[in-house]
Write a protein that holds these residues in place. Structure first.
Motif, PDB file in Angstrom:
ATOM      1  N   LYS A   1      51.659  30.882 -28.816  1.00 34.68           N
ATOM      2  CA  LYS A   1      51.134  30.452 -30.112  1.00 34.68           C
ATOM      3  C   LYS A   1      50.346  29.167 -29.920  1.00 34.68           C
ATOM      4  N   GLN A   2      49.066  29.191 -30.341  1.00 34.78           N
ATOM      5  CA  GLN A   2      48.198  28.017 -30.313  1.00 34.78           C
ATOM      6  C   GLN A   2      47.562  27.898 -31.688  1.00 34.78           C
ATOM      7  N   GLY A   3      48.006  26.940 -32.481  1.00 37.71           N
ATOM      8  CA  GLY A   3      47.547  26.839 -33.855  1.00 37.71           C
ATOM      9  C   GLY A   3      47.998  28.067 -34.637  1.00 37.71           C
ATOM     10  N   THR A   4      47.047  28.800 -35.190  1.00 40.73           N
ATOM     11  CA  THR A   4      47.369  30.036 -35.916  1.00 40.73           C
ATOM     12  C   THR A   4      47.149  31.278 -35.064  1.00 40.73           C
ATOM     13  N   THR A   5      46.758  31.094 -33.794  1.00 36.69           N
ATOM     14  CA  THR A   5      46.466  32.227 -32.913  1.00 36.69           C
ATOM     15  C   THR A   5      47.706  32.638 -32.140  1.00 36.69           C
ATOM     16  N   ILE A   6      48.049  33.915 -32.231  1.00 36.14           N
ATOM     17  CA  ILE A   6      49.192  34.478 -31.510  1.00 36.14           C
ATOM     18  C   ILE A   6      48.663  35.445 -30.469  1.00 36.14           C
ATOM     19  N   THR A   7      49.070  35.263 -29.207  1.00 38.10           N
ATOM     20  CA  THR A   7      48.577  36.092 -28.106  1.00 38.10           C
ATOM     21  C   THR A   7      49.744  36.724 -27.371  1.00 38.10           C
ATOM     22  N   GLY A   8      49.671  38.027 -27.146  1.00 37.81           N
ATOM     23  CA  GLY A   8      50.639  38.728 -26.316  1.00 37.81           C
ATOM     24  C   GLY A   8      50.124  38.814 -24.891  1.00 37.81           C
ATOM     25  N   ILE A   9      51.009  38.600 -23.908  1.00 37.23           N
ATOM     26  CA  ILE A   9      50.629  38.586 -22.490  1.00 37.23           C
ATOM     27  C   ILE A   9      51.632  39.431 -21.718  1.00 37.23           C
ATOM     28  N   ASN A  10      51.143  40.386 -20.910  1.00 36.93           N
ATOM     29  CA  ASN A  10      52.065  41.250 -20.173  1.00 36.93           C
ATOM     30  C   ASN A  10      52.456  40.625 -18.841  1.00 36.93           C
ATOM     31  N   LYS A  11      53.255  41.348 -18.028  1.00 40.60           N
ATOM     32  CA  LYS A  11      53.794  40.789 -16.789  1.00 40.60           C
ATOM     33  C   LYS A  11      52.716  40.542 -15.749  1.00 40.60           C
ATOM     34  N   LYS A  12      51.515  41.125 -15.943  1.00 47.25           N
ATOM     35  CA  LYS A  12      50.396  40.891 -15.046  1.00 47.25           C
ATOM     36  C   LYS A  12      49.523  39.732 -15.505  1.00 47.25           C
ATOM     37  N   GLY A  13      49.915  39.086 -16.612  1.00 48.22           N
ATOM     38  CA  GLY A  13      49.161  37.955 -17.117  1.00 48.22           C
ATOM     39  C   GLY A  13      47.982  38.332 -17.986  1.00 48.22           C
ATOM     40  N   LEU A  14      47.897  39.607 -18.406  1.00 49.37           N
ATOM     41  CA  LEU A  14      46.772  40.095 -19.201  1.00 49.37           C
ATOM     42  C   LEU A  14      47.103  40.086 -20.686  1.00 49.37           C
ATOM     43  N   VAL A  15      46.107  39.815 -21.510  1.00 52.54           N
ATOM     44  CA  VAL A  15      46.270  39.839 -22.966  1.00 52.54           C
ATOM     45  C   VAL A  15      46.497  41.274 -23.425  1.00 52.54           C
ATOM     46  N   VAL A  16      47.507  41.490 -24.273  1.00 48.60           N
ATOM     47  CA  VAL A  16      47.829  42.817 -24.802  1.00 48.60           C
ATOM     48  C   VAL A  16      48.104  42.708 -26.300  1.00 48.60           C
ATOM     49  N   GLY A  17      48.101  43.846 -26.987  1.00 45.63           N
ATOM     50  CA  GLY A  17      48.410  43.869 -28.403  1.00 45.63           C
ATOM     51  C   GLY A  17      49.890  43.645 -28.682  1.00 45.63           C
ATOM     52  N   LEU A  18      50.177  43.195 -29.891  1.00 41.69           N
ATOM     53  CA  LEU A  18      51.550  42.976 -30.340  1.00 41.69           C
ATOM     54  C   LEU A  18      51.764  43.661 -31.682  1.00 41.69           C
ATOM     55  N   PRO A  19      52.999  44.092 -31.986  1.00 43.77           N
ATOM     56  CA  PRO A  19      53.279  44.588 -33.333  1.00 43.77           C
ATOM     57  C   PRO A  19      52.965  43.511 -34.373  1.00 43.77           C
ATOM     58  N   GLU A  20      52.360  43.909 -35.463  1.00 43.07           N
ATOM     59  CA  GLU A  20      51.966  42.953 -36.493  1.00 43.07           C
ATOM     60  C   GLU A  20      53.164  42.163 -37.015  1.00 43.07           C
TER      61      GLU A  20
END
Length: 362
Positions: free
Chosen positions: A138-157
């Motif tokens: 979480k950075q400010g209002t931005t929420i980022t999902g990251i997988n075990k490979k360090g890549l950005v992925v989607g998250l359940p709303e």
């Protein structure tokens, strides 16, 4: 003041149930600056969904609506029907971007070592979840999902909304199962916490989760003393859970996996491994292989359940099994668990094999 288009953005959840099949497909038109994208998520109901987009670049609303309507029509023609429930996935426009953030991975231990750690108060014990390893930043209002490979992925709303309820900036570590994120560590909370002992990180994590009311991010139960570990172990075995994790309370957080041993260890109640699909057989079966010292070796065949798609040659799959035959490396009673998009084929090593106990003693 939102525009009419922003107020009427489309989204839908579709379901397909027949026999053993229970699938969910979600799609939505989402704003991207002054334009729009069409994102989707799909998979087995109750599992962590795969995500994607139908628009590689943002388009105007009319174009997005045509893509969205066509997608819904295609799915309903295949037997999917609308449903009132289900949590839409939050898709990131930076999907698959490498973040540089990697989780700390665990090394396996046998039952004898597990029993030793049960009496060691320097190690706490938690459930080992059978989900998708995820970091939430979480950075400010931005929420980022990251997988075990360090890549950005989607998250359940619902997980995104829960993270937004928690105060401040942070990075959480846990496993996503369906629409719930089970959290067991915190890497930062305004400042980098990775240098701190796990016991201190855990206290800060407890305080963060207790600071807001939400349901989608849950603390993992932690047992510290021998009697607590014994009780938790008994409960997990009775519930047929995957296994247990032991964590050294004085250890810092170190990304990646130790060459051997290490401060974070796991014991599975049954064996699992990642393998590469080598061949598609008749009657919903695939041949799998592992990488050994002398190259790729066959590990047997596994049947694909009717409610899951048959994987393609070269894809990585997760298999549960009772044991492997030492002379052949073939799995006994293999069960297909699903695809592993977060594991590379070259990681599917024969060293994962767990052999029958009496064979190990020979």
């Amino acid at each position: 003041m939102p525009t009419l288009v922003e107020e009427t953005l489309d989204k839908t959840t579709l379901y397909y149930r027949e026999g053993g099949s229970d699938k969910v497909y979600q799609c939505a038109i989402e704003p991207a600056g002054n334009r729009f994208v069409v994102n989707f998520a799909f998979g087995r109901r109750g599992s962590t969904l795969n995500t994607g987009t139908k628009t590689n670049v943002p388009v105007d609303y009319d174009a997005a609506k045509r893509i969205y309507d066509k997608l819904v029509k295609e799915k309903t023609a295949k037997g999917y029907t609308p449903g009132p429930d289900g949590n839409p996935y939050h898709n990131s426009p930076k999907a698959d971007r490498f973040t540089g953030l990697l989780p700390q991975l665990l090394n396996p231990i046998d039952e004898a070592e597990m029993n030793r750690l049960l009496t060691n108060d320097n190690f706490c014990m938690q459930e080992k979840f059978d989900g998708r390893r995820i970091l939430i930043q979480k950075q400010g209002t931005t929420i980022t999902g990251i997988n075990k490979k360090g890549l950005v992925v989607g998250l359940p709303e619902c997980v995104v909304q829960a993270a937004q309820c928690l105060p401040g900036d942070f990075i959480l570590d846990g496993e996503c199962i369906g629409d719930t994120f089970f959290v067991f560590d915190m890497l930062s909370n305004h400042t980098d916490l990775r240098v701190l002992p796990y016991r201190q990180r855990l206290v800060q994590l407890y305080n963060l989760i207790a600071s807001a009311q939400q349901r989608a991010i849950r603390l993992v139960e932690t047992a510290f003393k021998h009697d607590e570990k014994q009780r938790l172990l008994k409960d997990l075995r009775a519930a047929r859970k995957e296994g247990v994790v032991f964590k050294l309370l004085t250890a810092a957080y170190t990304p990646g996996r130790s060459n051997s041993g290490g401060p974070q260890l796991k014991h599975k109640f049954y064996a699992t491994l990642s393998a590469v699909v080598a061949k598609i057989n008749a009657q919903r079966s695939v041949e799998i292989r592992l990488l050994g010292d002398d190259g790729w070796q066959a590990a047997g065949n596994v049947t694909i359940p009717a409610n899951q798609s048959v994987p393609q040659v070269g894809q990585v799959v997760e298999i549960r099994y009772l044991y492997a035959f030492k002379e052949s490396g073939v799995l006994y009673q293999p069960v297909f668990l699903g695809l592993r998009s977060d594991v590379e084929p070259m990681e599917c090593l024969a060293t994962q094999l767990k052999f029958k106990a009496e064979e190990d003693a020979c």
